[in-house]
Every structure is written in C-alpha cells, then in structure tokens.
Design an enzyme around this catalytic site. Structure first.
Site, PDB file in Angstrom:
ATOM      1  N   ASN A 224       0.873  -1.177   0.000  1.00 56.06           N
ATOM      2  CA  ASN A 224       0.000   0.000   0.000  1.00 56.06           C
ATOM      3  C   ASN A 224       0.916   1.235   0.000  1.00 56.06           C
ATOM      4  O   ASN A 224       2.139   1.111   0.125  1.00 56.06           O
ATOM      5  CB  ASN A 224      -1.002  -0.024   1.164  1.00 56.06           C
ATOM      6  N   GLU A 227       3.376   1.714   2.896  1.00 58.81           N
ATOM      7  CA  GLU A 227       4.476   0.736   2.871  1.00 58.81           C
ATOM      8  C   GLU A 227       5.515   1.116   1.810  1.00 58.81           C
ATOM      9  O   GLU A 227       6.728   0.993   2.030  1.00 58.81           O
ATOM     10  CB  GLU A 227       3.929  -0.671   2.596  1.00 58.81           C
ATOM     11  N   ASP A 295      -5.233  -7.632   0.710  1.00 62.33           N
ATOM     12  CA  ASP A 295      -4.992  -9.077   0.531  1.00 62.33           C
ATOM     13  C   ASP A 295      -5.750  -9.594  -0.684  1.00 62.33           C
ATOM     14  O   ASP A 295      -5.248 -10.437  -1.435  1.00 62.33           O
ATOM     15  CB  ASP A 295      -5.464  -9.859   1.772  1.00 62.33           C
TER      16      ASP A 295
HETATM   17  N1  LIG Z   1     -12.263   3.686   1.114  1.00 61.75           N
HETATM   18  C1  LIG Z   1     -12.224   2.926  -0.003  1.00 61.75           C
HETATM   19  N2  LIG Z   1     -13.143   3.075  -0.986  1.00 61.75           N
HETATM   20  C2  LIG Z   1     -13.133   2.324  -2.091  1.00 61.75           C
HETATM   21  N3  LIG Z   1     -12.196   1.378  -2.339  1.00 61.75           N
HETATM   22  C3  LIG Z   1     -11.253   1.175  -1.415  1.00 61.75           C
HETATM   23  C4  LIG Z   1     -11.208   1.923  -0.201  1.00 61.75           C
HETATM   24  N4  LIG Z   1     -10.154   1.502   0.532  1.00 61.75           N
HETATM   25  C5  LIG Z   1      -9.568   0.533  -0.196  1.00 61.75           C
HETATM   26  N5  LIG Z   1     -10.221   0.332  -1.370  1.00 61.75           N
HETATM   27  C6  LIG Z   1      -9.851  -0.616  -2.436  1.00 61.75           C
HETATM   28  O1  LIG Z   1      -9.042  -1.641  -1.871  1.00 61.75           O
HETATM   29  C7  LIG Z   1      -7.715  -1.594  -2.431  1.00 61.75           C
HETATM   30  C8  LIG Z   1      -6.693  -1.964  -1.368  1.00 61.75           C
HETATM   31  O2  LIG Z   1      -6.833  -1.117  -0.278  1.00 61.75           O
HETATM   32  P1  LIG Z   1      -5.632  -0.537   0.579  1.00 61.75           P
HETATM   33  O3  LIG Z   1      -4.789   0.356  -0.233  1.00 61.75           O
HETATM   34  O4  LIG Z   1      -6.264   0.035   1.799  1.00 61.75           O
HETATM   35  O5  LIG Z   1      -4.803  -1.868   0.921  1.00 61.75           O
HETATM   36  P2  LIG Z   1      -4.089  -2.330   2.289  1.00 61.75           P
HETATM   37  O6  LIG Z   1      -3.722  -1.122   3.095  1.00 61.75           O
HETATM   38  O7  LIG Z   1      -3.009  -3.258   1.909  1.00 61.75           O
HETATM   39  O8  LIG Z   1      -5.253  -3.121   3.018  1.00 61.75           O
HETATM   40  P3  LIG Z   1      -5.123  -4.337   4.061  1.00 61.75           P
HETATM   41  O9  LIG Z   1      -3.734  -4.306   4.617  1.00 61.75           O
HETATM   42  O10 LIG Z   1      -6.208  -4.045   5.082  1.00 61.75           O
HETATM   43  O11 LIG Z   1      -5.427  -5.579   3.295  1.00 61.75           O
HETATM   44  C9  LIG Z   1      -7.562  -0.180  -2.979  1.00 61.75           C
HETATM   45  O12 LIG Z   1      -6.596  -0.148  -4.003  1.00 61.75           O
HETATM   46  C10 LIG Z   1      -8.990   0.075  -3.480  1.00 61.75           C
HETATM   47  O13 LIG Z   1      -9.202  -0.545  -4.729  1.00 61.75           O
HETATM   48 MG   LIG Z   2      -1.879  -4.756   2.801  1.00 62.08          MG
END
Ligand SMILES: Nc1ncnc2c1ncn2[C@@H]1O[C@H](COP(=O)(O)OP(=O)(O)OP(=O)(O)O)[C@@H](O)[C@H]1O
Ligand SMILES: [Mg+2]
Length: 346
Positions: A224, A227, A295
C-alpha cells in the site's frame, strides 16, 4: 497511452470486459503457495444486556457465539481459494484453540495446511474482536485484544518452515510472501525461499509491511502507499512524487512491476519499461469495511498474472475484486462468480 517512459493515463474507462472474463476463467486450478504470518481473526459476539459494569464504564454483554476467520497471510490464501486456485500455506501456528480453529476453517475451505508448523512455544497470532450486537442489530466492536509473541522464531521452527516452503515451491505456480512483520519473514527465510522460487521460474509476489528492498528479484510487489513510502523513507506529496517513487521501487527491487494500492484513491501500477497506470477505485459508494482489501488485491493480481494477464489487466481485476470486498464486513473474499458479475456489470 502507456509505453513511453513515465507515461500515465486514467485507465478506468477502458476495461476490456470479455478479455477480463476470459482471464478469470483461467484462475481455476492455479497453484499458489502463501508463505508468511498466519493470523486467526477471532470474533466474540455478545448481546448487550443494557447493563453497565460496576467495575468500569463498559457495557456487559451476554456471550452468544464465537467465530474464527482467516487473517494475516491466511487471508490472501483464502481469497485465492475462493477465486478457484489451489492454495498451500507455509508458516507457523501455536498449539492452541485459535490455531486449531483457524486450521479447521482453512481445511474446510480446501486449503492445504500441511506446511504450517505447530510451535508449542508461542501462541497463534490472534486478533480478538469483542463485538456487541446480534444478527438483528448493527454489530459494534467494543474492544480488540491481540495475543502474540513477536520475538524471533526458534531456529528449529525456522528450519521446518523453510523445509515446508522448499518442498512446496516446486509443486506450485507462484509464491506469495505475505509479511505482516509478526516474526515469520526473517532474512533467513527470505534468503532460503525467494531465490529457490526464482530459480525454479515461479512467479513471485511480495506483500510486506516492511522494507521491500529485502525482496530483490521478486517478480512483483503489492504494497500500500504507506508501505511504499516507508521503504523509500519519504512521503509522496503529489502524483509526480508517487510516480518517481513507484519507478524507484521497481528498479530497486529489480521487479517486473509494482502495484501500489492507495485506499480510497485506488491503485497505481508501475512497470519495468516505465509504463505507469493509475486506476481510480471501482466502487466509491458502497464501502462498509476496507479491512483486508489489500490481501484481495494481492491474491487476484497474482492469479491474473498466472492466467496470462498483463500488469494493467491484472491490476484492473484486483481493483474490481477490491471493490467487491469493501462492501462486506471484516476481512472478506469475493467468489469467481461475484467477480465475473462485477466485471460484466462494469
Ligand atoms: N475507502 C475505499 N473506498 C473504495 N475502495 C477502497 C477503499 N479503501 C480501499 N479500497 C480498495 O481496496 C484496495 C486496497 O486497499 P488498501 O490500499 O487500503 O490496501 P491495504 O492497506 O493493503 O489493506 P489491508 O492491509 O487491510 O489488506 C484499494 O486499491 C482500493 O481498490
Ligand atoms: Mg496490505
């Protein structure tokens, strides 16, 4: 269009739906090994009695049920399984009720848990949510209790994890390293498993909370944005900084591509030839819980690449899949049929 170094364009409008559906068809039977930090997501449900404790200003709940769901590295595995893949896990659980409940849930889903080492000296990493409410009421989390030992693994346990991973790598099509920084993905494990998978020509993907440059040579990574920024020790303030950072990650990791997920901002994919695509979220309006969406993206992205997708197509599939799981409460999954319907519906 993409192609020239550093070029970018908004690619939300040009989903090739028949092509994406065709790729999705080819997810079935792909073999994926997920190596990483296994977590039991536990939910303790209680019905509010309406009384407040005399010991502290907290509600008293009457226990109704308990549930264990796949968390941490088991979640991308569970997502890949739901999408039709054959999934193997390598990592560690404790000799406790949470570990047994987690393995039972995973086994019932048809996931191979034979590569999980049972370490009696540390508990299964467990995240307990105390939830007030019943099926008729909107559930509310009241507290979260984590049970874990984040010290280094016992050397004998590390050795057994490596043995399991190296036994499984030749049998699978791809290795996904899912590192929640809970202690399993040590330098020793990375050095033993990643080059092994690369040498055997397997697709390798890294989803890590830690320094991405520990995983040089992996095919792709799915951090993300925080990270990605942490690895480069700087914040991306605008699109130009994001694009420079994404390309620096690709080059520094010697990867084919990096997919940076950006929460409600969508995701951006960076390819080794300098192509960059930015994808806005596929679902803006029905967002209930974004836990574990990353994930889902990692699992879908890997399976799509195995199915023959290019980086943009794989990111688009991951983006549509994420748009489905954010509609559901908790770390959720999307089935192949649900994803197919979402692609067809647009
Ligand atoms: N608030 C939101 N509204 C719409 N889509 C979202 C939102 N948050 C996340 N997403 C979708 O989910 C994807 C992954 O989310 P994010 O970037 O939060 O990953 P992450 O931080 O690795 O999540 P996690 O570690 O909880 O699995 C984003 O690229 C988007 O497509
Ligand atoms: Mg993640």
């Amino acid at each position: 269009m993409g192609g020239a170094s550093g070029s970018s364009y908004n690619s939300s409008i040009d989903l090739n739906r028949p092509r994406l559906l065709d790729l999705l068809e080819r997810f079935a039977g792909r073999k994926l090994l997920v190596l990483g930090d296994m977590v039991a997501d536990e939910y303790w449900f209680g019905h509010p009695t309406g009384r407040i404790s005399r010991e502290a200003p907290i509600p008293i709940l009457r226990e109704t049920s308990r549930e264990t769901k796949p968390g941490g590295a088991t979640n991308p595995g569970y997502n890949a399984r739901t999408l039709g893949a054959e999934v193997f896990l390598a990592g560690v659980v404790g000799d406790d009720g949470s570990g047994r409940a987690l393995c039972q849930t995973l086994g019932q889903a048809g996931i191979d848990v034979g590569g999980l080492v049972v370490d009696p000296r540390r508990p299964t990493y467990t995240k307990i949510r105390v939830v007030a409410g019943s099926t008729q009421e909107m559930p509310q989390q009241v507290a979260r209790i984590d049970r874990f030992d984040d010290g280094e693994l016992d050397p004998a346990v590390t050795k057994r994890v490596i043995e399991h991973a190296c036994r499984l790598i030749p049998q699978v099509d791809a290795l996904l390293i899912s590192d929640y920084e809970n202690g399993v993905i040590s330098q020793e494990i990375v050095e033993a498993c990643l080059p092994e998978a690369i040498a055997r020509g397997k697709l390798t993907c890294v989803d890590s909370h830690g320094d991405l440059f520990r995983f040089r040579g992996a095919t792709v990574a799915t951090p993300n944005q925080p990270e990605a920024e942490a690895t480069l020790h700087r914040t991306f303030h605008d699109q130009a900084e994001l694009e420079a950072g994404g390309m620096e990650l690709v080059r520094g990791m010697q990867a084919r591509g990096v997919l940076i997920t950006r929460g409600s901002e969508g995701m951006s994919v960076f390819e080794v030839d300098g192509t960059i695509h930015h994808l806005p979220v596929s679902n803006l309006f029905e967002v209930r819980d974004v836990t574990g969406a990353g994930d889902t993206v990692a699992a879908t992205f890997v399976l799509a690449l195995l199915a023959g997708a290019n980086m943009l197509e794989a990111a688009q599939l991951g983006n549509v899949a994420a748009g489905q799981v954010v509609r559901k409460v908790g770390a959720a999954t999307v089935t192949r049929d649900e994803l197919a319907r979402a692609i067809a519906a647009g």
